[in-house]
Design an enzyme around this catalytic site. Structure first.
Site, PDB file in Angstrom:
ATOM      1  N   SER A 132     -24.262  19.196  22.943  1.00  0.00           N
ATOM      2  CA  SER A 132     -25.530  18.334  22.825  1.00  0.00           C
ATOM      3  C   SER A 132     -26.601  18.877  23.779  1.00  0.00           C
ATOM      4  CB  SER A 132     -25.255  17.000  23.101  1.00  0.00           C
ATOM      5  OG  SER A 132     -26.148  16.051  23.192  1.00  0.00           O
ATOM      6  N   TYR A 145     -20.541   9.399  27.540  1.00  0.00           N
ATOM      7  CA  TYR A 145     -20.920  10.450  26.653  1.00  0.00           C
ATOM      8  C   TYR A 145     -21.675  11.752  27.485  1.00  0.00           C
ATOM      9  CZ  TYR A 145     -22.730  13.034  22.551  1.00  0.00           C
ATOM     10  OH  TYR A 145     -23.221  13.737  21.502  1.00  0.00           O
TER      11      TYR A 145
HETATM   12  N1  LIG Z   1     -25.694  13.319  15.633  1.00  0.00           N
HETATM   13  C1  LIG Z   1     -25.896  13.686  16.761  1.00  0.00           C
HETATM   14  O1  LIG Z   1     -27.504  13.031  17.145  1.00  0.00           O
HETATM   15  C2  LIG Z   1     -25.539  14.705  17.739  1.00  0.00           C
HETATM   16  C3  LIG Z   1     -26.504  15.084  18.701  1.00  0.00           C
HETATM   17  C4  LIG Z   1     -26.275  16.310  19.422  1.00  0.00           C
HETATM   18  C5  LIG Z   1     -24.687  16.736  19.332  1.00  0.00           C
HETATM   19  N2  LIG Z   1     -23.874  16.209  18.535  1.00  0.00           N
HETATM   20  C6  LIG Z   1     -22.534  16.472  18.368  1.00  0.00           C
HETATM   21  O2  LIG Z   1     -22.235  17.216  17.045  1.00  0.00           O
HETATM   22  C7  LIG Z   1     -20.999  16.859  16.787  1.00  0.00           C
HETATM   23  C8  LIG Z   1     -20.912  16.302  15.534  1.00  0.00           C
HETATM   24  O3  LIG Z   1     -21.103  14.932  15.512  1.00  0.00           O
HETATM   25  P1  LIG Z   1     -21.842  14.419  14.185  1.00  0.00           P
HETATM   26  O4  LIG Z   1     -23.124  13.806  14.595  1.00  0.00           O
HETATM   27  O5  LIG Z   1     -21.880  15.378  12.971  1.00  0.00           O
HETATM   28  O6  LIG Z   1     -20.978  12.965  14.203  1.00  0.00           O
HETATM   29  P2  LIG Z   1     -20.354  12.360  12.802  1.00  0.00           P
HETATM   30  O7  LIG Z   1     -21.096  12.398  11.524  1.00  0.00           O
HETATM   31  O8  LIG Z   1     -19.739  11.249  13.538  1.00  0.00           O
HETATM   32  O9  LIG Z   1     -18.846  13.380  12.445  1.00  0.00           O
HETATM   33  C9  LIG Z   1     -17.996  13.655  13.515  1.00  0.00           C
HETATM   34  C10 LIG Z   1     -16.834  14.434  12.943  1.00  0.00           C
HETATM   35  O10 LIG Z   1     -15.841  14.602  13.904  1.00  0.00           O
HETATM   36  C11 LIG Z   1     -14.318  14.145  13.547  1.00  0.00           C
HETATM   37  N3  LIG Z   1     -13.753  13.669  14.434  1.00  0.00           N
HETATM   38  C12 LIG Z   1     -13.737  12.754  15.368  1.00  0.00           C
HETATM   39  N4  LIG Z   1     -12.704  12.510  16.238  1.00  0.00           N
HETATM   40  C13 LIG Z   1     -11.783  13.585  16.141  1.00  0.00           C
HETATM   41  C14 LIG Z   1     -10.580  13.876  16.246  1.00  0.00           C
HETATM   42  N5  LIG Z   1      -9.954  13.108  17.145  1.00  0.00           N
HETATM   43  N6  LIG Z   1     -10.063  14.887  15.640  1.00  0.00           N
HETATM   44  C15 LIG Z   1     -10.672  15.774  14.903  1.00  0.00           C
HETATM   45  N7  LIG Z   1     -11.779  15.397  14.369  1.00  0.00           N
HETATM   46  C16 LIG Z   1     -12.457  14.207  14.829  1.00  0.00           C
HETATM   47  C17 LIG Z   1     -14.954  13.318  12.589  1.00  0.00           C
HETATM   48  O11 LIG Z   1     -13.978  12.916  11.638  1.00  0.00           O
HETATM   49  P3  LIG Z   1     -12.793  11.969  11.492  1.00  0.00           P
HETATM   50  O12 LIG Z   1     -13.270  10.729  12.119  1.00  0.00           O
HETATM   51  O13 LIG Z   1     -12.196  11.907  10.206  1.00  0.00           O
HETATM   52  O14 LIG Z   1     -11.614  12.558  12.371  1.00  0.00           O
HETATM   53  C18 LIG Z   1     -16.036  13.565  11.692  1.00  0.00           C
HETATM   54  O15 LIG Z   1     -15.666  14.540  10.786  1.00  0.00           O
HETATM   55  C19 LIG Z   1     -20.253  16.054  18.058  1.00  0.00           C
HETATM   56  O16 LIG Z   1     -19.538  16.881  18.901  1.00  0.00           O
HETATM   57  C20 LIG Z   1     -21.438  15.308  18.646  1.00  0.00           C
HETATM   58  O17 LIG Z   1     -21.255  14.981  19.856  1.00  0.00           O
HETATM   59  C21 LIG Z   1     -24.353  15.175  17.673  1.00  0.00           C
END
Ligand SMILES: NC(=O)c1ccc[n+]([C@@H]2O[C@H](COP(=O)([O-])OP(=O)(O)OC[C@H]3O[C@@H](n4cnc5c(N)ncnc54)[C@H](OP(=O)(O)O)[C@@H]3O)[C@@H](O)[C@H]2O)c1
Length: 231
Positions: A132, A145
């Site tokens: 992030s 976080y």
């Molecule tokens: N959205 C933002 O603004 C943002 C910004 C910077 C970084 N990020 C990072 O980007 C990454 C992806 O996030 P996103 O924004 O795409 O969020 P998201 O839409 O909530 O997707 C998260 C994904 O992670 C999976 N997941 C959660 N817990 C898990 C576990 N224990 N084992 C395996 N899979 C798991 C979820 O599927 P299940 O629940 O089915 O397991 C889902 O597929 C994360 O690392 C987040 O910290 C996000």
């Protein structure tokens, strides 16, 4: 069609929605074979993608997922699975602490650790960690976080040092605000209109994946223009 990832085999964690799903969908469209994991893969079906149930906090689950990836000759691992929880320090409970830290930090370690013997044997590969923009800065309500993302960044850097000896190229992708389901929010909601899209992260990951063999992309930091400049 341009297929810059033809012949590549890529494992992606957290691929059921958001950034991970976009990666699975678009990296296969670029020619890669993808092994994609998440806890709930119900109804997921994309050409060229093998969806497997994966809980990155569970050693047996990670071992089953990475065994399939290694068998398929994986050459890149994308540690993308992540969860967030935002609250003041005084409200952090051991339960929420473990949920966030176990997913974001232990999950990255377990998945990577399981594939290191494979990467050593094949003489390298790529590990791309989606951390992030807050892996190196924090804010009120962000203690837990950001602690997890600082830690994930530290793991990423240490792995880069260790993997250098056997040809592992390690990349940290550091997005600012992305329009996903993160924190159980609704994707595409009006207030997120100007945020990064998952496809923007795919582009950053593709940049690292398609870099020539003599190039290691250490880090990509990207923000939506509406977000304050913050290093
Ligand atoms: N959205 C933002 O603004 C943002 C910004 C910077 C970084 N990020 C990072 O980007 C990454 C992806 O996030 P996103 O924004 O795409 O969020 P998201 O839409 O909530 O997707 C998260 C994904 O992670 C999976 N997941 C959660 N817990 C898990 C576990 N224990 N084992 C395996 N899979 C798991 C979820 O599927 P299940 O629940 O089915 O397991 C889902 O597929 C994360 O690392 C987040 O910290 C996000």
């Amino acid at each position: 069609m341009n297929q810059p990832l033809h012949g590549r085999t890529i494992a992606i964690t957290g691929a059921s929605k958001g950034i991970g799903y976009a990666l699975a969908r678009d990296l296969t469209a670029s020619g890669a074979t993808v092994i994609a994991g998440a806890r709930d893969i119900t109804g997921l079906d994309l050409p060229g993608v093998t969806f497997l149930t994966l809980d990155v906090t569970s050693e047996p689950s990670v071992d089953a997922f990475t065994a399939v990836a290694a068998q398929a000759g994986v050459d890149a691992l994308i540690n993308n699975a992540g969860v967030g929880a935002f609250m003041p320090v005084e409200d952090i409970t051991p339960e929420v602490y473990h949920r966030v830290m176990d997913t974001n930090v232990l999950g990255t370690i377990l998945t990577t650790r399981a594939l290191i013997p494979h990467f050593r044997t094949r003489g390298g590969g790529q590990v791309i960690n989606v951390t992030s923009d807050v892996s190196a800065r924090t804010f009120a309500n962000g203690a837990l976080y950001t602690a997890s993302k600082y830690a994930q960044r530290a793991v990423t850097h240490a792995l880069a040092h260790e993997g250098h000896a056997y040809g592992l190229r390690v990349t940290e992708i550091r997005p600012g605000m992305v329009d996903t389901h993160f924190g159980d929010t609704e994707q595409g909601a009006e207030y997120k209109a100007a945020w990064l899209k998952p496809e923007d992260i795919v582009q950053a990951v593709t940049y690292a994946l398609t870099a020539p063999a003599h190039v290691r992309v250490d880090e990509v930091l990207l923000h939506p223009v509406i977000q304050d400049v913050a290093y």
